[in-house]
Design an enzyme around this catalytic site. Structure first.
Site, PDB file in Angstrom:
ATOM      1  N   HIS A 150       0.838  -1.213   0.000  1.00 20.03           N
ATOM      2  CA  HIS A 150       0.000   0.000   0.000  1.00 20.03           C
ATOM      3  C   HIS A 150       0.872   1.262   0.000  1.00 20.03           C
ATOM      4  CE1 HIS A 150      -3.179  -2.821   1.192  1.00 20.03           C
ATOM      5  NE2 HIS A 150      -2.309  -3.260   2.071  1.00 20.03           N
ATOM      6  N   SER A 199      16.424  19.838 -15.377  1.00 25.40           N
ATOM      7  CA  SER A 199      15.355  20.827 -15.504  1.00 25.40           C
ATOM      8  C   SER A 199      15.939  22.114 -16.057  1.00 25.40           C
ATOM      9  CB  SER A 199      14.710  21.096 -14.131  1.00 25.40           C
ATOM     10  OG  SER A 199      13.892  22.249 -14.173  1.00 25.40           O
TER      11      SER A 199
END
Length: 482
Positions: free
Chosen positions: A155, A285
């Site tokens: 999970h 970036s």
């Protein structure tokens, strides 16, 4: 018009290999049609039809379609509005002695469908060793980190420890399933052969004056020349489009696997536990100079999403075929079949590059383990206390209280997990103070992971890769374009 002035698929300009693009190029397609016409003429002559040697020789000399022949075929297609007949006439100009013998007894699908099967076969043969290379990369990685503990997640919440190698084996197993499925459709691929306009073989029965045995022999000869084991027992004007769907189900499933693997790597990159290769001068970036974005894994995810969703196109095309055939399969198959293999090829190139250069940061991995391991060690502490005669229920309550206090330090104050320090200071736990440090060695919590990795990689995986041994020895890691 410049290539910069018209749309070109990024699969060709940025992602796929030259070998895969060549399989589905216009020249390969048209030249394969010519080769199929040569094989048909050779086989028909061998079975007694009166086709001059000069005709076949001229056909052999002009199998590769030249730029000039493409121009001629384009003029014929503008006139006839039929691409196959356009190339029949263009071939006849290149091989005039064969003009009356090209395409004898055949329907258009003799060349279009048989060519597609040849392309599918070649494309499958190209992606299988590339997939094996990715599995080989991960096998080596898994064995290297077979006993390196790492935090497991269920999970996406901390769970019991596994090892880095064990996690890689999850990826390997799913890729091996894809390898098996793709091998299966490759092995079962057959040829359409020469079956006539509705699969009745009527034209060939007439050519051979009612001798049906010669039709059987004709198709055996064609299969041998094309490299197929046999023809499909039943054909209509086409081979059944169920074949395309079966191939797509196997090949496109790779997309789902690859996206899942890429997602794990992207999450681990965020956690700073593992990264894909990052080149020295690579920019993450344009704005944030510190960024190290997982761009290869993101590319894999994007291409995989497209590939995984393609089977619905093949399903819709198959189920929309009426009776012996309709032509609404043609335009979409011209796009879907090449795109499927270009996508798979592009994904495997990127996966090869990523899996061959995965970087692990053991200190970060251990720091994350240290944040969670104290909680996991509490069960062992409970057992040790029980051996000293302490009530398990009393011990459970003491640990519960201290665990909530330690959790609050982590979640509310941003501090480190100090549960073990609290236990060492609590008088209740004095009987096991001397044993606590020995209970939190991560190696004690990885279960049978090292053996699982060794047995799987050196057993089943090695066995699956054995047939690719020669190609794997020669393979180099893919270098990605921008």
């Amino acid at each position: 018009m410049s290539s910069y002035d018209k749309y070109q698929t990024p699969l060709a300009t940025r992602y796929a290999s030259q070998e895969m693009m060549s399989i589905f190029s216009a020249r390969t397609r048209a030249s394969t049609w010519r080769q199929l016409w040569v094989w048909l003429a050779e086989a028909e002559k061998e079975l007694g039809l009166n086709i001059p040697d000069e005709a076949i020789e001229q056909m052999r000399q002009h199998v590769t379609v030249t730029d000039k022949a493409f121009d001629v075929a384009r003029e014929y297609e503008n006139k006839f509005r039929h691409d196959v007949m356009a190339h029949v006439h263009a071939y006849g100009e290149d091989a005039p002695a064969a003009a009356g013998h090209i395409h004898l007894g055949a329907t258009s699908c003799y060349v279009t469908d048989n060519a597609d099967l040849i392309f599918i076969q070649k494309a499958l043969d190209l992606i299988l060793p590339k997939l094996a290379k990715v599995i080989q990369n991960l096998k080596e990685f898994a064995l290297k980190y077979k006993d390196t503990p790492t935090l497991g997640f269920t999970h996406y919440q901390p769970a019991q420890l596994i090892t880095i190698g064990k996690r890689a084996c999850q990826w390997i197993q799913e890729l091996v399933m894809d390898l098996e499925d793709i091998e299966t459709v490759r092995e079962r691929l057959q040829f359409r052969g020469a079956q006539g306009t509705t699969g009745s073989q009527a034209t060939f029965l007439e050519l051979f004056e009612g001798n049906a045995d010669k039709i059987v022999e004709l198709n055996k000869i064609l299969c041998k020349k094309a490299g197929f084991p046999s023809t499909y027992a039943i054909s209509t004007q086409t081979y059944t489009r169920k074949v395309d769907l079966r191939v797509a189900n196997a090949v496109c499933s790779l997309g789902a696997t690859a996206e899942r693997i890429a997602a794990d790597i992207r999450h681990l990159a965020n956690l700073k536990e593992m990264e894909e290769p990052f080149e020295k001068s690579q920019i993450g970036s344009s704005a944030m100079a510190y960024k190290r974005n997982p761009m290869r894994s993101e590319r894999i995810a994007a291409l995989s999403r497209k590939l995984a969703n393609l089977p619905v196109n093949f399903s819709n095309t198959f189920k929309a075929q009426w009776f012996e055939r309709t032509l609404d399969d043609s335009a979409i198959r011209r796009m879907d079949i090449p795109e499927m293999f270009l996508l798979a090829d592009s994904i495997l190139l990127a996966l090869d590059n990523v899996t061959n250069g995965l970087v692990v940061y053991p200190s970060v991995v251990r720091a994350r383990i240290d944040q969670e391991l104290p909680f996991m060690a509490t069960e062992s502490i409970l057992m040790k206390l029980a051996q000293h005669g302490v009530s398990r229920q009393d011990a459970h309550e003491e640990i519960r209280v201290l665990s909530h206090q330690a959790s609050a330090v982590v979640k509310q104050e941003g501090g480190k997990n100090d549960l073990l320090e609290r236990i060492k200071k609590a008088e209740f736990f004095k009987p096991v103070w001397g044993e606590i440090d020995g209970l939190v060695d991560p190696a004690l919590f990885i279960g049978n992971c090292p053996k699982i990795v060794e047995d799987y990689c050196n057993g089943e995986v090695a066995e699956r890769l054995a047939k690719y041994k020669e190609t794997l020895e020669k393979a180099e890691t893919a270098q990605l374009s921008i």
